[in-house]
Design a protein around this motif. Sequence first.
Motif: not given
Length: 380
Positions: A224-239, A255-256, A263-270, A295-297
């Motif tokens: 069986p597959r494990k449920a994927v955790p949910q993560r959050r972050g911020v991203a800056y779109v400057g023009r 990641m990626l 540019p933005g925050s990390a997503w992996d350390r909360g 493996h995460f949303g």
Amino acid sequence: MPETPTTDLLDWYDRHARRLPWRVPPGSDATPDPYRVWLSEVMLQQTTVAAVKGYYERFTARWPTVEALAAAPDAEVMAEWAGLGYYARARNLLACARTVAARGGFPRTEAGLLALPGVGPYTAAAVAAIAFGERAAVVDGNIERVMARVFDIATPLPAARAEIRERTDALTPADRPGDYAQAVMDLGSTICTPRSPACGICPWREPCLARARGVQAERPVKPPRKAVPQRRGVAYVGRREDGAWLLETRGEDRMLGGMLGWPGSAWDRGEEEAPPPVPGDWVVLNGEARHGFSHFGLALRVLVARLPLDAEPARGTFVAVEAFRAGDLPTAMRRVLDVARTSPLIADGEPSVPAQETEMLPPALIESHTGAIRKKGPAG
DNA sequence: AAATCGTGGCA
DNA sequence: TTGCCAAGATT
């Protein structure tokens, strides 16, 4: 052990082989180009044929030989790969192309191929068999499923892989090993499918043990597959005022990695917060950019700002408007752009809102401000 | 050895 | 909508 008529399957393949851009039709005297076989196999790792086709056509049109690919700038190859996923493949693809070009061609044996970056057991065997005619045992997800059914292997994956490899090796013919491997893969993808296999028209219907026992839908047995955790972050779109976008090339340890992104925050350390890449009147948008990774949303809060011509960002570099293509971004970053474009601050040309509305707002006011923007944002 | 690494299509 | 999963490799 049932009889498994290899020659019958090759006959079936001669009649029913899928026509694919990287494939030499069975019976033709043409020899497949190792470069094209390798390129297609890397693209096909964990990726559907339908998704690969366009990428394969574009890559081979732009870089017809391994030498041409080896000479390409990293950024161009990564941009061409954007959207296909598993970006370590693209990094390894380039490293491999450069190794191969430097040594004057692909290794012609399974063992030699296995030493190349991004070439594992499956790809080494597939290239050896298809491009060089070596009797290598090719085992992919399709072949795992077919073998688990034909031999009714009840051992769960991945423990079953040793037996599956043995069975596959025992069945692989010295003559036409590449066609044989592709035949089993075609069988798995068109008839012996994961759900509701078409056993009635299967060339291996008779010897198939799982079908005889009526358990084909239960093979192979997977954990069986494990449920994927949910993560959050911020991203800056400057023009910038001239239309240039503030982007960065992501480090290969992230990641990626190697891809273009905002540019933005990390997503992996909360971490949800990160300072802006450059001081400015950053405005929080209401809609979040959501994306599902393997493996995460991820839900990214999007901030936008219009930046002056003399802006000197601490992170990222400006990409001129005529050089920017959304298609060069990985999907998660395209989602961020989709949200950012709901803001008039980011629109092409002059800002269409009064300057006051672009002022940096105290945190307490951000909610009400973004609430006004929300009506123009995407649903969700 | 188990975890990590994307994406889009489909039931 | 959610879950499943596709021609796996790497550490």
